[in-house]
Design a protein around this motif. Structure first.
Motif, PDB file in Angstrom:
ATOM      1  N   ASN A 108       5.641  -3.478   1.836  1.00 52.76           N
ATOM      2  CA  ASN A 108       5.270  -1.984   1.764  1.00 52.76           C
ATOM      3  C   ASN A 108       3.925  -1.575   1.793  1.00 52.76           C
ATOM      4  OD1 ASN A 108       8.250  -2.414   0.776  1.00 52.76           O
ATOM      5  ND2 ASN A 108       8.151  -0.221   1.106  1.00 52.76           N
ATOM      6  N   GLN A 109       3.041  -2.707   1.051  1.00 49.80           N
ATOM      7  CA  GLN A 109       1.626  -2.593   1.311  1.00 49.80           C
ATOM      8  C   GLN A 109       1.119  -3.905   1.141  1.00 49.80           C
ATOM      9  OE1 GLN A 109      -0.968   0.305   0.640  1.00 49.80           O
ATOM     10  NE2 GLN A 109       1.059   0.893   1.892  1.00 49.80           N
ATOM     11  N   GLN A 122      -4.605  -6.273  10.662  1.00 49.84           N
ATOM     12  CA  GLN A 122      -3.989  -4.994  11.252  1.00 49.84           C
ATOM     13  C   GLN A 122      -3.060  -5.450  12.396  1.00 49.84           C
ATOM     14  OE1 GLN A 122      -7.232  -2.329  12.231  1.00 49.84           O
ATOM     15  NE2 GLN A 122      -6.943  -1.255  10.130  1.00 49.84           N
ATOM     16  N   SER A 125       0.104  -5.495  10.377  1.00 51.34           N
ATOM     17  CA  SER A 125       0.651  -4.364   9.550  1.00 51.34           C
ATOM     18  C   SER A 125      -0.562  -3.392   9.655  1.00 51.34           C
ATOM     19  CB  SER A 125       0.875  -4.821   8.070  1.00 51.34           C
ATOM     20  OG  SER A 125       1.268  -3.514   7.402  1.00 51.34           O
ATOM     21  N   ASP A 126       0.167  -2.066   9.557  1.00 53.63           N
ATOM     22  CA  ASP A 126      -1.020  -0.901   9.424  1.00 53.63           C
ATOM     23  C   ASP A 126      -0.805  -0.380   7.900  1.00 53.63           C
ATOM     24  OD1 ASP A 126       1.634   0.355   9.524  1.00 53.63           O
ATOM     25  OD2 ASP A 126       1.142   1.679  10.981  1.00 53.63           O
ATOM     26  N   ARG A 127      -0.184  -1.230   7.272  1.00 59.31           N
ATOM     27  CA  ARG A 127      -0.126  -0.677   5.488  1.00 59.31           C
ATOM     28  C   ARG A 127      -0.935  -1.657   4.511  1.00 59.31           C
ATOM     29  NH1 ARG A 127       4.611  -1.104   8.142  1.00 59.31           N
ATOM     30  NH2 ARG A 127       5.203  -3.131   7.047  1.00 59.31           N
ATOM     31  N   ARG A 129      -4.059  -1.844   2.476  1.00 54.54           N
ATOM     32  CA  ARG A 129      -5.101  -1.409   1.311  1.00 54.54           C
ATOM     33  C   ARG A 129      -6.230  -2.211   0.915  1.00 54.54           C
ATOM     34  NH1 ARG A 129      -4.011   3.603   2.193  1.00 54.54           N
ATOM     35  NH2 ARG A 129      -1.785   4.342   1.450  1.00 54.54           N
TER      36      ARG A 129
END
Length: 175
Positions: A108-109, A122, A125-127, A129
């Motif tokens: 999810n992150q 990236q 994932s694009d999630r 932080r």
């Protein structure tokens, strides 16, 4: 917090989680090798820290099918590790790579402390932080930035890195 072993990174994250208890954050540290369903109640959000165990995709699949969120923290680019140290060999294993990629793809992150690493991740994932570094040297009274053209890189690592040198022809003492 799910970890594979005690290393500098997991100890730093644990200190951070401990400091967050005053804000209502509660955590339990669980070794991946002993992870069980009892550790994953509805209120728990697993934070996998640098886990690459080949059995990790089983847990990721179970979490996904249950609609249960999880976080993944990574602070090294395991895809670019060089050499034949035990750490490099472990992270070059195809089963470990598949686990890392599965965990990153479905998290999810994804949490990291480096813009450069975030950019590399990236592809999975694009999630992502980017968190601030764990330590703010501005908090040390009297700490003044040295005015020199010399570039110094500080590094905190685990004992598995003892004896490794980025410059194989130089002794560590002469660097």
């Amino acid at each position: 917090m799910v970890i594979e072993g005690e290393i500098a990174t997991t100890q730093l994250i644990e200190r951070l989680l401990l400091a967050c208890q005053r804000f209502g954050v509660q955590y339990t540290k669980v070794y991946f090798s002993s992870l069980s369903f009892r550790d994953l109640d509805r209120q728990a959000v697993p934070l996998f820290v640098r886990c690459g165990d080949p059995d990790l995709p089983v847990w990721i699949d179970l979490l996904r099918r249950a609609g249960h969120p999880y976080l993944y923290y990574i602070d090294d680019n395991f895809w670019e590790l060089q050499g034949d140290s035990p750490v490099a060999l472990y992270y070059r294993d195809s089963g470990v790579r598949k686990s890392l990629e599965c965990a990153l793809t479905h998290a999810n992150q994804v949490l990291t402390n480096s813009e450069v690493l975030a950019s590399y991740l990236q592809r999975f994932s694009d999630r992502i932080r980017v968190l601030p570094p764990f330590f703010d040297f501005g908090l040390i009274e009297g700490c003044v930035r040295e005015q020199t053209p010399e570039l110094r890189i500080g590094f905190a690592g685990s004992p598995t890195r003892i004896g490794e040198s980025p410059c194989s022809s130089q002794k560590l003492s002469s660097m």
